[in-house]
Design a protein around this motif. Structure first.
Motif, PDB file in Angstrom:
ATOM      1  N   LYS A  99      34.549   6.905  43.659  1.00 50.25           N
ATOM      2  CA  LYS A  99      33.959   5.614  44.067  1.00 50.25           C
ATOM      3  C   LYS A  99      35.040   4.545  44.218  1.00 50.25           C
ATOM      4  O   LYS A  99      34.979   3.716  45.117  1.00 50.25           O
ATOM      5  N   ALA A 100      36.038   4.576  43.332  1.00 47.02           N
ATOM      6  CA  ALA A 100      37.129   3.599  43.434  1.00 47.02           C
ATOM      7  C   ALA A 100      37.893   3.806  44.737  1.00 47.02           C
ATOM      8  O   ALA A 100      38.081   2.861  45.514  1.00 47.02           O
ATOM      9  N   LEU A 101      38.320   5.033  44.991  1.00 46.89           N
ATOM     10  CA  LEU A 101      39.117   5.297  46.190  1.00 46.89           C
ATOM     11  C   LEU A 101      38.308   5.039  47.459  1.00 46.89           C
ATOM     12  O   LEU A 101      38.817   4.477  48.427  1.00 46.89           O
ATOM     13  N   GLU A 102      37.058   5.437  47.435  1.00 50.43           N
ATOM     14  CA  GLU A 102      36.181   5.232  48.594  1.00 50.43           C
ATOM     15  C   GLU A 102      36.048   3.751  48.955  1.00 50.43           C
ATOM     16  O   GLU A 102      35.851   3.403  50.105  1.00 50.43           O
ATOM     17  N   ASN A 103      36.179   2.899  47.938  1.00 50.67           N
ATOM     18  CA  ASN A 103      35.994   1.467  48.170  1.00 50.67           C
ATOM     19  C   ASN A 103      37.302   0.682  48.136  1.00 50.67           C
ATOM     20  O   ASN A 103      37.306  -0.533  47.936  1.00 50.67           O
ATOM     21  N   GLY A 104      38.408   1.360  48.312  1.00 55.97           N
ATOM     22  CA  GLY A 104      39.709   0.704  48.423  1.00 55.97           C
ATOM     23  C   GLY A 104      40.235   0.126  47.120  1.00 55.97           C
ATOM     24  O   GLY A 104      41.070  -0.771  47.153  1.00 55.97           O
ATOM     25  N   VAL A 105      39.755   0.616  45.994  1.00 55.51           N
ATOM     26  CA  VAL A 105      40.258   0.152  44.704  1.00 55.51           C
ATOM     27  C   VAL A 105      41.439   1.045  44.318  1.00 55.51           C
ATOM     28  O   VAL A 105      41.308   2.258  44.240  1.00 55.51           O
ATOM     29  N   ASP A 106      42.589   0.424  44.086  1.00 51.39           N
ATOM     30  CA  ASP A 106      43.817   1.151  43.798  1.00 51.39           C
ATOM     31  C   ASP A 106      43.881   1.491  42.308  1.00 51.39           C
ATOM     32  O   ASP A 106      44.077   0.624  41.471  1.00 51.39           O
ATOM     33  N   LEU A 107      43.705   2.754  41.992  1.00 51.09           N
ATOM     34  CA  LEU A 107      43.714   3.196  40.593  1.00 51.09           C
ATOM     35  C   LEU A 107      45.112   3.444  40.068  1.00 51.09           C
ATOM     36  O   LEU A 107      45.347   3.404  38.862  1.00 51.09           O
ATOM     37  N   TYR A 108      46.029   3.729  40.959  1.00 51.93           N
ATOM     38  CA  TYR A 108      47.321   4.275  40.546  1.00 51.93           C
ATOM     39  C   TYR A 108      48.458   3.260  40.557  1.00 51.93           C
ATOM     40  O   TYR A 108      48.546   2.411  41.427  1.00 51.93           O
ATOM     41  N   THR A 109      49.360   3.434  39.596  1.00 46.86           N
ATOM     42  CA  THR A 109      50.624   2.693  39.609  1.00 46.86           C
ATOM     43  C   THR A 109      51.509   3.359  40.667  1.00 46.86           C
ATOM     44  O   THR A 109      51.128   4.376  41.262  1.00 46.86           O
ATOM     45  N   PHE A 110      52.716   2.845  40.843  1.00 43.51           N
ATOM     46  CA  PHE A 110      53.618   3.415  41.857  1.00 43.51           C
ATOM     47  C   PHE A 110      53.855   4.906  41.623  1.00 43.51           C
ATOM     48  O   PHE A 110      53.701   5.717  42.534  1.00 43.51           O
ATOM     49  N   MET A 111      54.165   5.267  40.388  1.00 47.64           N
ATOM     50  CA  MET A 111      54.417   6.689  40.080  1.00 47.64           C
ATOM     51  C   MET A 111      53.146   7.520  40.257  1.00 47.64           C
ATOM     52  O   MET A 111      53.208   8.656  40.724  1.00 47.64           O
ATOM     53  N   GLY A 112      52.026   6.942  39.897  1.00 44.46           N
ATOM     54  CA  GLY A 112      50.758   7.641  40.044  1.00 44.46           C
ATOM     55  C   GLY A 112      50.437   7.952  41.494  1.00 44.46           C
ATOM     56  O   GLY A 112      49.887   9.009  41.818  1.00 44.46           O
ATOM     57  N   LYS A 113      50.806   7.018  42.357  1.00 44.97           N
ATOM     58  CA  LYS A 113      50.569   7.243  43.797  1.00 44.97           C
ATOM     59  C   LYS A 113      51.375   8.436  44.292  1.00 44.97           C
ATOM     60  O   LYS A 113      50.929   9.200  45.131  1.00 44.97           O
ATOM     61  N   MET A 114      52.586   8.567  43.746  1.00 43.95           N
ATOM     62  CA  MET A 114      53.487   9.637  44.194  1.00 43.95           C
ATOM     63  C   MET A 114      53.113  10.984  43.575  1.00 43.95           C
ATOM     64  O   MET A 114      53.307  12.021  44.191  1.00 43.95           O
ATOM     65  N   MET A 115      52.613  10.953  42.335  1.00 39.51           N
ATOM     66  CA  MET A 115      52.528  12.193  41.587  1.00 39.51           C
ATOM     67  C   MET A 115      51.132  12.543  41.058  1.00 39.51           C
ATOM     68  O   MET A 115      51.022  13.402  40.203  1.00 39.51           O
TER      69      MET A 115
END
Ligand code: FES
Length: 144
Positions: free
Chosen positions: A68-84
């Motif tokens: 639901k977060a990703l579907e609605n453009g809510v960024d859950l991840y920190t920089f490292m989280g986005k990468m990994m």
């Protein structure tokens, strides 16, 4: 004639049969309900409030919090989280969120969460492992 209680249908029928006018007093009309829990029960829809993003998402019960977060453009991840990040399989721990309100509306912690979040407060969850069954307030990227 004094107003009748809506629950007393027999009294209303008798009055109408006798040709009397009937004043019906509605004490708590549904449209005037200010209780969000009552509204939630009626519609089956709840809201996830993302505090940092100041965003509210309406959803049907049983939704996955990460999805639901990703579907609605809510960024859950920190920089490292986005990468990994592991893509929602409970392996990386980067989708960490803090539940500010509505903890009782979530599925219980999974075994994976019990392991990954051993040293975290009880209000922390992995969004990818969390099913939401009612309204909650969520803080993304909580302080570690
Ligand atoms: S996305 Fe990896 S643990 Fe949730």
């Amino acid at each position: 004639m004094a107003p009748l209680d809506l629950a007393n249908e027999a009294q209303i029928d008798a009055a109408q049969t006798e040709g009397q006018s009937v004043d019906i007093q509605v004490t708590n009309p549904p449209s005037e309900s200010n209780n969000p829990m009552q509204e939630e029960r009626k519609t089956g829809m709840s809201t996830i409030k993302f505090l940092n993003e100041n965003k509210e998402v309406v959803f049907a019960s049983g939704a996955n919090l990460r999805f639901k977060a990703l579907e609605n453009g809510v960024d859950l991840y920190t920089f490292m989280g986005k990468m990994m990040n592991c893509g929602g399989y409970g392996q990386c721990g980067t989708c960490l969120v803090e539940i500010v309100e509505g903890m009782e509306n979530l599925s219980p912690r999974t075994e994976v969460e019990e392991r990954k979040l051993k040293k975290k407060p009880d209000t922390y969850r992995l969004a990818c492992q969390t099913m939401v069954n009612g309204s909650v307030t969520v803080k993304t990227k909580p302080q570690k």
